[in-house]
Scaffold this motif. Structure first.
Motif, short mmCIF file in Angstrom:
data_model
loop_
_atom_site.label_atom_id
_atom_site.label_comp_id
_atom_site.label_asym_id
_atom_site.label_seq_id
_atom_site.Cartn_x
_atom_site.Cartn_y
_atom_site.Cartn_z
N MET A 1 0.84 -1.17 0.00
CA MET A 1 0.00 0.00 0.00
C MET A 1 0.89 1.24 0.00
O MET A 1 1.86 1.32 0.74
N ARG A 2 0.54 2.21 -0.81
CA ARG A 2 1.32 3.44 -0.90
C ARG A 2 1.08 4.34 0.31
O ARG A 2 0.04 4.24 0.97
N ILE A 3 2.03 5.21 0.59
CA ILE A 3 1.91 6.14 1.72
C ILE A 3 0.64 6.98 1.56
O ILE A 3 -0.11 7.17 2.53
N GLN A 4 0.38 7.47 0.37
CA GLN A 4 -0.81 8.30 0.16
C GLN A 4 -2.10 7.51 0.42
O GLN A 4 -3.09 8.08 0.88
N ASP A 5 -2.09 6.21 0.14
CA ASP A 5 -3.26 5.38 0.45
C ASP A 5 -3.48 5.33 1.96
O ASP A 5 -4.62 5.44 2.44
N ASN A 6 -2.39 5.17 2.72
CA ASN A 6 -2.50 5.14 4.18
C ASN A 6 -2.99 6.48 4.73
O ASN A 6 -3.83 6.52 5.62
N VAL A 7 -2.46 7.57 4.20
CA VAL A 7 -2.89 8.90 4.63
C VAL A 7 -4.37 9.08 4.34
O VAL A 7 -5.13 9.60 5.17
N PRO A 67 -4.80 18.79 12.49
CA PRO A 67 -4.16 19.87 11.75
C PRO A 67 -3.42 19.39 10.50
O PRO A 67 -3.29 20.13 9.53
N GLU A 68 -2.90 18.17 10.52
CA GLU A 68 -2.21 17.62 9.36
C GLU A 68 -2.13 16.10 9.49
O GLU A 68 -2.34 15.56 10.56
N PHE A 69 -1.83 15.44 8.41
CA PHE A 69 -1.65 13.99 8.40
C PHE A 69 -0.23 13.71 7.95
O PHE A 69 0.21 14.19 6.91
N VAL A 70 0.50 12.91 8.75
CA VAL A 70 1.88 12.60 8.45
C VAL A 70 2.03 11.09 8.30
O VAL A 70 1.57 10.34 9.16
N ALA A 71 2.63 10.65 7.22
CA ALA A 71 2.82 9.22 6.99
C ALA A 71 4.22 8.83 7.40
O ALA A 71 5.16 9.58 7.28
#
Length: 71
Positions: A1-7, A67-71
């Motif tokens: 799974m890609r980081i952006q998918d997890n985010v 406030p933000e999402f960090v992978a």
């Protein structure tokens, strides 16, 4: 799974929590654990529904906007 998918999964989880979308939350959740008041084995959607009902009845909850999402 890609980081952006997890985010995106985390974003979807918080959006479901904030909007009260129980079905969306059920589709995204798995909750293992032993060292907190609501810990236990919760299997499938019925288990998560029971956990959410218990949490709602026994705990004060709020759902701030992250406030933000960090992978």
């Amino acid at each position: 799974m890609r980081i952006q998918d997890n985010v995106q999964i985390v974003k979807d989880f918080f959006a479901a929590m904030g909007s009260g979308d129980q079905q969306g939350l059920l589709a995204l959740s798995a909750l293992p654990g032993e060292d907190w008041p609501l810990a236990g084995t919760h299997r499938g959607h019925p288990g998560l529904q029971g956990l959410l009902q218990t949490a709602s009845a026994e705990m004060e909850t709020s759902f701030p906007e992250p406030p933000e999402f960090v992978a």
